[in-house]
Write a protein that holds these residues in place. Structure first.
Motif, mmCIF file in Angstrom:
data_model
loop_
_atom_site.group_PDB
_atom_site.id
_atom_site.type_symbol
_atom_site.label_atom_id
_atom_site.label_comp_id
_atom_site.label_asym_id
_atom_site.label_seq_id
_atom_site.Cartn_x
_atom_site.Cartn_y
_atom_site.Cartn_z
ATOM 1 N N ARG A 261 2.475 1.779 -3.513
ATOM 2 C CA ARG A 261 1.620 2.219 -4.610
ATOM 3 C C ARG A 261 1.353 3.727 -4.578
ATOM 4 N NH1 ARG A 261 -4.336 -0.216 -3.552
ATOM 5 N NH2 ARG A 261 -4.600 0.608 -5.664
ATOM 6 N N GLN A 262 1.748 4.394 -3.509
ATOM 7 C CA GLN A 262 1.478 5.818 -3.377
ATOM 8 C C GLN A 262 2.353 6.654 -4.306
ATOM 9 O OE1 GLN A 262 -1.178 6.627 -1.503
ATOM 10 N NE2 GLN A 262 -1.293 4.423 -1.079
ATOM 11 N N ASP A 263 1.918 7.879 -4.544
ATOM 12 C CA ASP A 263 2.700 8.812 -5.357
ATOM 13 C C ASP A 263 3.868 9.364 -4.541
ATOM 14 O OD1 ASP A 263 0.999 8.489 -7.521
ATOM 15 O OD2 ASP A 263 -0.337 10.099 -6.852
ATOM 16 N N ARG B 249 9.859 7.625 0.204
ATOM 17 C CA ARG B 249 8.932 6.700 0.868
ATOM 18 C C ARG B 249 9.659 5.543 1.538
ATOM 19 N NH1 ARG B 249 5.771 4.514 -3.266
ATOM 20 N NH2 ARG B 249 6.912 5.636 -4.880
ATOM 21 N N ASP C 145 5.781 -0.615 -5.349
ATOM 22 C CA ASP C 145 6.149 0.450 -6.278
ATOM 23 C C ASP C 145 6.398 -0.122 -7.674
ATOM 24 O OD1 ASP C 145 7.318 3.371 -6.645
ATOM 25 O OD2 ASP C 145 8.785 1.994 -7.518
ATOM 26 N N GLU D 205 0.835 -1.208 0.000
ATOM 27 C CA GLU D 205 0.000 0.000 0.000
ATOM 28 C C GLU D 205 0.868 1.256 0.000
ATOM 29 O OE1 GLU D 205 -3.033 0.376 -0.524
ATOM 30 O OE2 GLU D 205 -4.066 -1.496 -0.037
ATOM 31 N N ALA D 206 1.956 1.242 0.773
ATOM 32 C CA ALA D 206 2.863 2.387 0.782
ATOM 33 C C ALA D 206 3.585 2.514 -0.555
ATOM 34 C CB ALA D 206 3.870 2.244 1.924
#
Length: 292
Positions: free
Chosen positions: A197-199, A205, A234, A194-195
């Motif tokens: 996949r973030q922008d 990150r 990612d 989940e972390a």
């Protein structure tokens, strides 16, 4: 009766199969030295081969693929440009010391960022030869490969260094100072996905693997799973931007399962190919090359 000996020889792995007239496995060896260890032996690659499968080698054709054909291997074969299929690989076999070596593949050789693979092309060919359809293929590893097949041919691919970067971050940076061994945590891995996949910049990150532990919000024995999930998340999130059609993961064990989980977290169904893709690819290439 033995019809073919197939070898998948990687940097740290060695697998070999003695195959019958229909490509069936008569005997298998899966614990030989990779090319780094084999090259250091007194007799080099030839001795390593004789030690593991010498009793098989009675004039039967031998075909090999993987990093054994790299600059650090037994013989460096040229890279074949895309698109390619089993027939083109068969036409490009390199005969050296009585062994037929499968060449590697190159993507965009004249472009600003050419990419290469050795061994994965044979596994993809194996999937296609077994009746598998076109689409996206993900081959996890130290250097993961994302490859696309259309019309039964490999048409594009790119490399992502996720596995090597994970090992370097865990073992050689401050992120690994707080890591403690543990039984493995699927929840921590999914949290990392989940972390991932973030922008935002990945290098920014990544530091959350340390700060969450410092704030007592991530147990030390879950840091490695979280970091693995973040990096794979990612990779998958960015890879899916160019994806279309079915997704097939070609790999073994826990790593293939982790990628399948990461795809699921991102809402994508991905199938894990059955084992034996390298062997099946070697058989198909040998068949089209007239070796059997």
């Amino acid at each position: 009766m033995t019809a073919l000996i197939g070898i998948d020889w990687g940097t740290t792995s060695f697998r070999a199969w003695r195959m019958g007239q229909g490509g069936e496995v008569l005997e298998e060896v899966g614990d030989g030295p990779g090319i780094l260890a084999a090259s250091a032996l007194p007799g080099g690659f030839g001795q390593a081969l004789r030690d593991r499968i010498g009793l098989w080698m009675d004039g039967t054709p031998v075909i090999a693929s993987g990093m054994i054909t790299s600059r650090n291997g037994w013989v460096e074969t040229p890279y074949l440009p895309l698109p390619l299929d089993a027939a083109s690989l068969a036409r490009s076999l390199t005969l050296h010391d009585g062994i037929h070596f499968v060449t590697g593949a190159v993507s965009d050789p004249d472009g600003p960022a050419p990419d290469v693979m050795r061994g994965e092309e044979t596994e993809i060919i194996g999937h296609l030869a077994g009746g598998g359809g076109d689409g996206l293929f993900v081959l996890p590893g130290t250097h993961s490969k994302w490859a696309w097949a259309e019309g039964g041919r490999l048409v594009a691919f790119r490399t992502v260094m996720t596995g090597e970067v994970f090992g370097a971050l865990r073992d050689h940076t401050i992120l690994g100072r707080l890591v403690q061994p543990g039984p493995g945590s699927g929840d921590a891995f999914r949290r990392g996905v989940e972390a991932g996949r973030q922008d935002g910049a990945l290098l920014g990150r990544i530091f959350s693997a340390r700060t969450l532990a410092l704030m007592d919000r991530l147990p030390p024995d879950q840091i490695a799973d979280y970091l693995s999930g973040l990096l794979i998340g990612d990779e998958v999130a960015h890879g899916l931007r160019d994806a279309s059609g079915p997704v097939t993961i070609i790999g073994r064990g826990d790593l293939a399962a982790r990628y399948q989980t990461a795809f699921a977290v991102l809402g994508i169904s991905a199938d894990v190919a059955p084992p034996g893709m390298a062997r099946r690819g070697l058989w198909d290439i040998a068949l089209k090359g007239g070796l059997t």
